[in-house]
Design an enzyme around this catalytic site. Structure first.
Site, mmCIF file in Angstrom:
data_model
loop_
_atom_site.group_PDB
_atom_site.id
_atom_site.type_symbol
_atom_site.label_atom_id
_atom_site.label_comp_id
_atom_site.label_asym_id
_atom_site.label_seq_id
_atom_site.Cartn_x
_atom_site.Cartn_y
_atom_site.Cartn_z
ATOM 1 N N GLY A 1 -14.502 1.117 -0.750
ATOM 2 C CA GLY A 1 -14.148 2.042 0.333
ATOM 3 C C GLY A 1 -14.471 1.433 1.687
ATOM 4 O O GLY A 1 -14.168 0.269 1.951
ATOM 5 N N ARG B 1 0.854 -1.201 0.000
ATOM 6 C CA ARG B 1 0.000 0.000 0.000
ATOM 7 C C ARG B 1 0.886 1.245 0.000
ATOM 8 O O ARG B 1 2.080 1.182 0.304
ATOM 9 C CB ARG B 1 -0.879 -0.036 1.256
ATOM 10 C CG ARG B 1 -1.919 1.077 1.338
ATOM 11 C CD ARG B 1 -2.979 0.641 2.322
ATOM 12 N NE ARG B 1 -3.851 1.681 2.826
ATOM 13 C CZ ARG B 1 -4.924 2.153 2.194
ATOM 14 N NH1 ARG B 1 -5.217 1.724 0.986
ATOM 15 N NH2 ARG B 1 -5.701 3.054 2.771
ATOM 16 N N THR C 1 -5.754 -0.571 -5.329
ATOM 17 C CA THR C 1 -6.604 0.615 -5.475
ATOM 18 C C THR C 1 -5.829 1.871 -5.815
ATOM 19 O O THR C 1 -4.646 1.997 -5.503
ATOM 20 C CB THR C 1 -7.368 0.853 -4.143
ATOM 21 O OG1 THR C 1 -8.277 1.922 -4.312
ATOM 22 C CG2 THR C 1 -6.442 1.181 -2.994
ATOM 23 N N GLU D 1 -4.636 8.244 -2.214
ATOM 24 C CA GLU D 1 -4.775 7.439 -0.990
ATOM 25 C C GLU D 1 -4.553 8.241 0.280
ATOM 26 O O GLU D 1 -4.966 7.823 1.362
ATOM 27 C CB GLU D 1 -3.767 6.283 -1.038
ATOM 28 C CG GLU D 1 -4.237 5.033 -0.351
ATOM 29 C CD GLU D 1 -5.392 4.393 -1.096
ATOM 30 O OE1 GLU D 1 -6.455 4.269 -0.479
ATOM 31 O OE2 GLU D 1 -5.237 4.045 -2.270
ATOM 32 N N THR E 1 -11.726 0.820 -6.131
ATOM 33 C CA THR E 1 -10.713 -0.152 -5.774
ATOM 34 C C THR E 1 -11.071 -1.344 -6.637
ATOM 35 O O THR E 1 -12.132 -1.359 -7.246
ATOM 36 C CB THR E 1 -10.863 -0.457 -4.263
ATOM 37 O OG1 THR E 1 -10.589 0.740 -3.535
ATOM 38 C CG2 THR E 1 -9.975 -1.558 -3.767
ATOM 39 N N SER F 1 -6.552 1.169 5.854
ATOM 40 C CA SER F 1 -7.357 0.711 4.722
ATOM 41 C C SER F 1 -8.531 -0.129 5.215
ATOM 42 O O SER F 1 -8.557 -0.572 6.368
ATOM 43 C CB SER F 1 -6.464 -0.135 3.818
ATOM 44 O OG SER F 1 -7.215 -0.748 2.794
ATOM 45 N N SER F 2 -9.475 -0.351 4.317
ATOM 46 C CA SER F 2 -10.544 -1.321 4.585
ATOM 47 C C SER F 2 -10.401 -2.548 3.689
ATOM 48 O O SER F 2 -11.232 -3.457 3.752
ATOM 49 C CB SER F 2 -11.911 -0.682 4.316
ATOM 50 O OG SER F 2 -12.126 0.404 5.173
ATOM 51 N N ASN G 1 -7.673 4.441 -4.760
ATOM 52 C CA ASN G 1 -8.612 5.050 -3.819
ATOM 53 C C ASN G 1 -9.837 5.550 -4.583
ATOM 54 O O ASN G 1 -10.731 4.782 -4.865
ATOM 55 C CB ASN G 1 -7.983 6.150 -2.964
ATOM 56 C CG ASN G 1 -8.890 6.502 -1.799
ATOM 57 O OD1 ASN G 1 -9.628 5.641 -1.316
ATOM 58 N ND2 ASN G 1 -8.872 7.734 -1.347
HETATM 59 N N1 GLY Z 1 -8.870 3.226 -0.430
HETATM 60 C C1 GLY Z 1 -9.780 2.320 0.109
HETATM 61 C C2 GLY Z 1 -9.198 1.499 1.186
HETATM 62 O O1 GLY Z 1 -8.028 1.191 1.156
HETATM 63 O O2 GLY Z 1 -9.869 1.155 2.116
#
Ligand code: GLY
Length: 581
Positions: free
Chosen positions: A471, A103, A396, A417, A378, A449-450, A398
């Site tokens: 997201g 990431r 992603t 991001e 994403t 992040s999710s 984002n």
């Molecule tokens: N950008 C979305 C996530 O990483 O959660």
């Protein structure tokens, strides 16, 4: 209101009923795609074809994941990328697991208050548009880390199909064109992005036209020849740093030179006998999925039924409590102490269950921790090979097309991001997430992040590969696909297609997709105190891609004799495909 009272039945009786007559939903979905040797499910059919071709030629699931990652950067520019970041969860054929974090990292010049004005107010758009929104990208390093440690094929071979598609172009279908919908104005603001993704007359591409990406082909060719150094130490980093400096960004060459992938222990938990392996911090995904599943394990969801007011109430309350933890307690593990073992502990889930009232909605504000002030895109792909190696990747930019900028000459879309950090405690981000200090901006730090690339096994054998974009909703979308299969008996296609619900603590609202709940159920939920709102924006509901092993649903798996691999691309994705062989 007439609801089944849990108090009126002993839990033992309920679980006995579940065992003999599980409630089975039958959604109107196409059949899953079936195959015996390998399966690749992605958001763009050309990328799925490329992945399957790698498997057919004897490459393993990691090889296919690398080839797909590069291919999506070409054919799915809304989210596929090499200018963003992502996670890869791997379960090897021997049952061992690992997790790669590639990431984005905050630039070294980033500061906690970089998106605030001198009054301490958020400056709109600063963390989402343009170069100040860009984190240091990770996919090129991440893919190479995966390939060199766990793959079997040379980089040139895996990246070649992406180079060809970028150089020669590919014909856009309706699903591809749809992904550009509504983005013209934003892309037009950056001349380098507009030159690639819009026609010379400034209009978006139409079905049947070709998207050619010559600069991206050249960047990919130099990565093919020189490996990640071409990106992190060579001309690509130079071009991005130059454009950033010219346009108000803070990226420096050192940010690129010192980028490193982290290989981490995945988060693990068990749900009703199924072993879940998912993303650890800097993702909240795996932790929060496990926390919600642990809470839900105490409710007989299968008996209560898909979409019933009682099932939905339990889900909402579990989400409400878990998202408090997500938004306040988690952050980059190199910067904050994450209470992971507590959050995934079954005893903690029991404590939360004891706070959930059977027929009354909780109050989000009452869960505010002390000291805490108050499409977007994403993409996820799922792969499994003939030997049983499984790979789940979520990566992603984002927002859709990230920051909407391409450094001239590179053809590479850059992420936004930085918006995933807490720009200001208590202020909602792009996804409406209200987050705290644990996720504050710091130099070199990764935003929370999710993303939840998840692999599930049962009795030591792979069972499910699943994940989604969306997201803040990535977590609940992935979670719902899991319980749709395990609790509600849906096949993998039905499980990813089923209408969804989401609650993220704040705002204190239940978001539902159209048709997710009947008017009667909504009335029952309203009577409990839930504020339910229909959210018709399909982009933010994400598009999951999943694979189920041994049958298309639990009934078939338990009976034996189902197809070995059953793939499903979410029907919400226009251009995606599950491909097997
Ligand atoms: N950008 C979305 C996530 O990483 O959660």
């Amino acid at each position: 209101m007439r609801c089944l009272s849990l108090k009126s039945l002993s839990l033992a009786l309920i679980f006995a009923l579940v065992a003999v007559s599980p409630w089975r939903a039958q959604a109107a979905s196409p059949e899953p795609i079936k195959a015996e040797h390998g399966m690749v499910v992605t958001a763009q059919h050309l990328a799925s074809d490329i992945g399957v071709e790698v498997l057919k030629r004897g490459g393993n699931a990691v090889d296919a994941a690398v080839a797909v990652g590069y291919a999506l950067a070409v054919v799915y520019p809304i989210a596929g990328n090499i200018g963003g970041g992502g996670f890869m969860t791997i379960r090897f054929k021997d049952g061992k697991t690992t997790f790669l974090d590639f990431r984005e990292r905050a630039p070294l010049a980033a500061t906690k208050s970089m998106y605030l004005d001198d009054k301490g107010d958020l400056v709109k758009g600063l963390s989402t548009n343009g170069y100040l929104a860009v984190g240091v990208p990770g996919p090129v390093m991440g893919f190479e880390h995966a390939r060199s440690r766990y793959g079997t094929r040379p980089l040139e071979e895996l990246i070649a199909p992406a180079i060809k598609l970028a150089k020669e172009g590919f014909v856009l279908e309706q699903g591809d064109v749809d992904s550009f919908d509504g983005k013209t104005e934003r892309l037009a603001k950056d001349p380098a992005a507009a030159a690639i993704f819009l026609k010379p007359d400034g209009k978006p591409f139409a079905v049947g036209e070709k998207l050619i990406q010559a600069d991206l082909a050249a960047s990919l060719s130099s990565i093919s020849e020189k490996g990640p150094d071409a990106f992190y130490k060579g001309a690509i980093a130079d071009a991005i740093v130059k454009a950033s400096a010219e346009k108000g960004g803070i990226l420096a060459k050192k940010d690129f030179e010192q980028y490193a992938v982290r290989e981490l222990e995945p988060v693990k938990c068990n749900y009703r006998g199924y072993d879940i392996v998912s993303s650890p911090p800097p993702s909240s995904g795996g932790v929060i999925i496990c926390e919600i599943l642990n809470i839900l394990e105490g409710y007989p969801l299968s008996y209560l039924g898909y979409g019933s007011a009682e099932t939905v109430h339990a889900m909402i309350e579990a989400m409400r409590h878990a998202y408090v933890d997500r938004n306040t307690a988690l952050g980059d593990p190199d910067f904050v102490e994450n209470p992971v073992s507590k959050l995934v502990d079954k005893a903690y889930a029991k404590e939360i269950r004891e706070k959930i009232e059977p027929f009354r909605a909780g109050v989000s504000q009452a869960l505010m921790p002390a000291g805490f002030a108050e499409s977007k895109e994403t993409t996820h792909y799922s792969i499994i090979d003939d030997e049983g190696n499984a790979v789940a990747v979520t990566y992603t930019l984002n927002g859709s097309f990230g920051a909407g900028v391409v450094a001239p000459g590179t053809g590479i879309l850059l992420n936004n991001e930085m918006d995933d950090f807490t720009a200001k405690p208590g202020a909602p981000n792009l996804y409406g997430l209200v987050q705290g200090e644990a996720n504050a901006i710091a130099p070199g730090k990764t935003p929370l992040s999710s993303m939840s690339p998840t692999i599930i096994s049962k009795d030591g054998r792979p069972f499910m590969v699943i994940g989604s974009p969306g997201g803040a909703r990535i977590i609940t979308i992935t979670l719902e696909a899991i319980i749709n299969v395990i609790d509600h008996g849906m096949n993998i296609q039905e499980a990813v297609d089923a209408p969804r619900l989401h609650h993220q603590w704040l705002p204190d609202k239940v978001f539902m997709e159209p048709y997710a709940l009947s008017p009667d159920t909504r009335k029952l939920l309203a009577a409990m105190g839930h504020d339910v709102e229909i959210d018709e924006n399909w982009m933010i509901w994400g598009q999951a891609t999943g694979i189920l092993v041994g049958g298309e649903n639990l009934t078939e798996i338990e009976a034996g004799g189902g197809a070995r691999y059953n793939g499903a691309v979410d029907s919400r994705i226009g251009a995606g495909a599950a491909r097997g062989y």
